[in-house]
Design an enzyme around this catalytic site. Sequence first.
Site, mmCIF file in Angstrom:
data_model
loop_
_atom_site.group_PDB
_atom_site.id
_atom_site.type_symbol
_atom_site.label_atom_id
_atom_site.label_comp_id
_atom_site.label_asym_id
_atom_site.label_seq_id
_atom_site.Cartn_x
_atom_site.Cartn_y
_atom_site.Cartn_z
ATOM 1 N N GLU A 1 0.822 -1.221 0.000
ATOM 2 C CA GLU A 1 0.000 0.000 0.000
ATOM 3 C C GLU A 1 0.850 1.263 0.000
ATOM 4 O O GLU A 1 0.502 2.261 0.641
ATOM 5 C CB GLU A 1 -0.964 0.023 1.196
HETATM 6 C C1 LIG Z 1 2.511 -9.851 0.203
HETATM 7 C C2 LIG Z 1 2.326 -8.745 -0.777
HETATM 8 C C3 LIG Z 1 1.051 -8.360 -1.148
HETATM 9 C C4 LIG Z 1 0.858 -7.350 -2.097
HETATM 10 N N1 LIG Z 1 -0.408 -7.057 -2.527
HETATM 11 C C5 LIG Z 1 -0.563 -6.238 -3.606
HETATM 12 C C6 LIG Z 1 -1.830 -6.086 -4.225
HETATM 13 O O1 LIG Z 1 -2.836 -6.664 -3.796
HETATM 14 N N2 LIG Z 1 -1.917 -5.282 -5.321
HETATM 15 C C7 LIG Z 1 -0.842 -4.631 -5.841
HETATM 16 O O2 LIG Z 1 -0.990 -3.942 -6.835
HETATM 17 N N3 LIG Z 1 0.380 -4.751 -5.255
HETATM 18 C C8 LIG Z 1 0.547 -5.547 -4.170
HETATM 19 N N4 LIG Z 1 1.776 -5.698 -3.604
HETATM 20 C C9 LIG Z 1 2.899 -4.940 -4.125
HETATM 21 C C10 LIG Z 1 3.340 -3.834 -3.174
HETATM 22 O O3 LIG Z 1 2.385 -2.813 -3.135
HETATM 23 C C11 LIG Z 1 4.726 -3.353 -3.646
HETATM 24 O O4 LIG Z 1 5.641 -4.382 -3.303
HETATM 25 C C12 LIG Z 1 5.129 -2.021 -3.033
HETATM 26 O O5 LIG Z 1 4.346 -0.981 -3.551
HETATM 27 C C13 LIG Z 1 6.602 -1.686 -3.284
HETATM 28 O O6 LIG Z 1 6.936 -1.835 -4.638
HETATM 29 P P1 LIG Z 1 8.217 -2.722 -5.020
HETATM 30 O O7 LIG Z 1 8.092 -4.027 -4.333
HETATM 31 O O8 LIG Z 1 8.367 -2.722 -6.479
HETATM 32 O O9 LIG Z 1 9.428 -1.967 -4.349
HETATM 33 P P2 LIG Z 1 10.252 -0.759 -5.035
HETATM 34 O O10 LIG Z 1 9.312 0.255 -5.586
HETATM 35 O O11 LIG Z 1 11.275 -1.331 -5.928
HETATM 36 O O12 LIG Z 1 10.950 -0.123 -3.754
HETATM 37 C C14 LIG Z 1 12.147 -0.663 -3.163
HETATM 38 C C15 LIG Z 1 12.634 0.327 -2.105
HETATM 39 O O13 LIG Z 1 12.949 1.575 -2.720
HETATM 40 C C16 LIG Z 1 12.206 2.639 -2.120
HETATM 41 N N5 LIG Z 1 11.804 3.604 -3.157
HETATM 42 C C17 LIG Z 1 11.266 3.341 -4.359
HETATM 43 N N6 LIG Z 1 11.022 4.503 -5.009
HETATM 44 C C18 LIG Z 1 11.386 5.501 -4.195
HETATM 45 C C19 LIG Z 1 11.363 6.933 -4.282
HETATM 46 N N7 LIG Z 1 10.874 7.569 -5.350
HETATM 47 N N8 LIG Z 1 11.824 7.643 -3.238
HETATM 48 C C20 LIG Z 1 12.293 7.027 -2.138
HETATM 49 N N9 LIG Z 1 12.342 5.686 -1.993
HETATM 50 C C21 LIG Z 1 11.898 4.941 -3.008
HETATM 51 C C22 LIG Z 1 11.002 1.974 -1.464
HETATM 52 O O14 LIG Z 1 10.496 2.730 -0.371
HETATM 53 C C23 LIG Z 1 11.593 0.635 -1.027
HETATM 54 O O15 LIG Z 1 12.215 0.758 0.206
HETATM 55 C C24 LIG Z 1 1.981 -6.680 -2.629
HETATM 56 C C25 LIG Z 1 3.268 -7.042 -2.230
HETATM 57 C C26 LIG Z 1 3.445 -8.073 -1.344
HETATM 58 C C27 LIG Z 1 4.851 -8.491 -0.994
#
Ligand SMILES: Cc1cc2nc3c(=O)[nH]c(=O)nc-3n(C[C@H](O)[C@H](O)[C@H](O)COP(=O)(O)OP(=O)(O)OC[C@H]3O[C@@H](n4cnc5c(N)ncnc54)[C@H](O)[C@@H]3O)c2cc1C
Length: 594
Positions: free
Chosen positions: A439
């Site tokens: 989220e």
């Molecule tokens: C169990 C689980 C359930 C989920 N359920 C859903 C769902 O129902 N629907 C859905 O759509 N998604 C879902 N997700 C996805 C989840 O919302 C994402 O994993 C989350 O938004 C983070 O994206 P990412 O994993 O690509 O991390 P990334 O975006 O790659 O981030 C990696 C790190 O970099 C940081 N970062 C990235 N960009 C920036 C920035 N601009 N400035 C500062 N820091 C930054 C982040 O804070 C984080 O610490 C789920 C994930 C999991 C693991």
Amino acid sequence: MTYRAPINDMLLALNHGAGLAAAVKAGHYGDFDGDITAAVLEEAGKFASDVLAPLNTVGDDNGIKLADGKVTTAPGWPDAYQRWIAGGWNAVAGPEEFGGQGLPLAINAACVEIWSGANIAFGLCPLLTLSAIEALDAHGSAELKKIYLEKLVSGAWPGTMQLTEPQAGSDVGSLRSRAERADDGSYRISGTKIFITYGDHDMTDNIVHFVLARLPDAPAGTKGISLFLIPKFLVNADGSLGARNDIYCSGIEHKLGMHAAPTCTMTMGDHGGAVGYLIGEENRGMLCMFTMMNQARLAVGLEGVGIADRAYQGALAYAQERRQGRALGSKSQGMDPIIVHPDVKRMLLQMRAAAGAARSICYATAVALDVAARATDAKVKADAAARGALLTPIAKAFSTDIGNEAASLGVQIHGGMGFIEETGAAQHLRDARILPIYEGTNGIQAIDLVTRKLAANGGAAVWALLEELSGIVKRVEASNDPAFGTTGAKLRDALGALERTSRWLLERVSTAPNDALAGATPYLRMFGGTLGGCMLAGQALAARDAGDGFGDPARHVTLARFFAENVTVQAGALERTVMDGAEAVNGADAVLLG
Ligand SMILES: Cc1cc2nc3c(=O)[nH]c(=O)nc-3n(C[C@H](O)[C@H](O)[C@H](O)COP(=O)(O)OP(=O)(O)OC[C@H]3O[C@@H](n4cnc5c(N)ncnc54)[C@H](O)[C@@H]3O)c2cc1C
């Protein structure tokens, strides 16, 4: 060890910390009868203890299976979900026009805490459905509402929320799923979504997916995203289920925690494209998605509160049973229960007080969102909307951090047994770890707080809140109650630090944005600690005035004092972290990449 909803603490936080009683009295809730709140929470607590809590370990042990294209949940889960629907729990805050009970979001917020405390992986399914209801109700066409809203509100067809793709996580604007216009006014969607919670399962006969995709002629980035409703099974004109739609679960994830909640890879378009229906306007999907996400962010904050409280309940019971060492000066023959040791008391108080502070912040967010939606006076509505917007990232990030810290302390209090699965303490820690990530990560919440919420209208929403909190501090000081110890002084100092840091950041947002970004997370922590401290103190005063209405009032004063003297007090140090720490962060490339 089962779960018992902390009804007295919840009612105190809801009515006094979060201001529900005052908002009802001011007429912002129309003819809503505040007296039913306690009855709803009691019944929710019973359902949670009797039906959901016993399945928490079962779900963790059995997890999710994918075989022959079918996703199977843990034993007992489909039945529990049908009991959930039959009990009307999905419909608590749903619109009355579509079969909901139309109760305030604030009451549902307390219920979300209860479901999360009892069985967080179960509660995650309806949590997303509620957000879907909100988005469809606010932005959907009359025809889509007619077909889908009643089923979503009852829970018969749960909703999913599908943003994430392999290359599009925090950066939603880079998503690539494609939508083509079809001749009949619907769309054909193709692409792959990852990490989709409850993307498929065996608990219901249909699922309603809310999916973000781009049209071929859409502008790049977030301005070119549209939101589509894609049912798992198409719905015939008479409401019966028709053909299987082209959206399938092609894989499930094996995770650190939340084993019982399916996390699916969803594939669309292998058979000509999933039939989708536009919600809102083309290329305006982010607007609709924000409606969904704001609800969901508050709800995830409440998951943090629920898991913190559950971890506390387990740790408290263990600390009363486990005997090791003796209290200083103890005259007893054998060893004493570990709860006699000051360090164990400290950990328990930390868990309980922090859960209480996060609870009040989340409930206050819900009350603000309620008043923004229900009040008739335009200024009251606008002020409440600004308050709700300001509090949402704090509710999400502060509360989910607290959830993790409390779950970790829960393991610590169990000693070695905390690391062994049979106590359940380890499961809480594993389940809690996702909360600061999904989220919108907590880092993204902090950035939202500084660059949008603080910056809106020159900080107007922050200054209005600080003034209110200052009123609470004056009342604590005027009470002259020695039981508050140094609470008043600690809160006053923290408010000063928060105000100075807010002004510093507000200026840097435009003049030195990287400094503002570097300080965002410690600022959010400071905000949560100061706000939570003031709210706990305010509700402790209310508990004293109410006599014994919420349990022993002295208990609430002690919790407020502990929080102010142990957590809120960190505001001064966090002020220095924000202001002095940015230079090292922004000059760190040589260290990190050298
Ligand atoms: C169990 C689980 C359930 C989920 N359920 C859903 C769902 O129902 N629907 C859905 O759509 N998604 C879902 N997700 C996805 C989840 O919302 C994402 O994993 C989350 O938004 C983070 O994206 P990412 O994993 O690509 O991390 P990334 O975006 O790659 O981030 C990696 C790190 O970099 C940081 N970062 C990235 N960009 C920036 C920035 N601009 N400035 C500062 N820091 C930054 C982040 O804070 C984080 O610490 C789920 C994930 C999991 C693991």
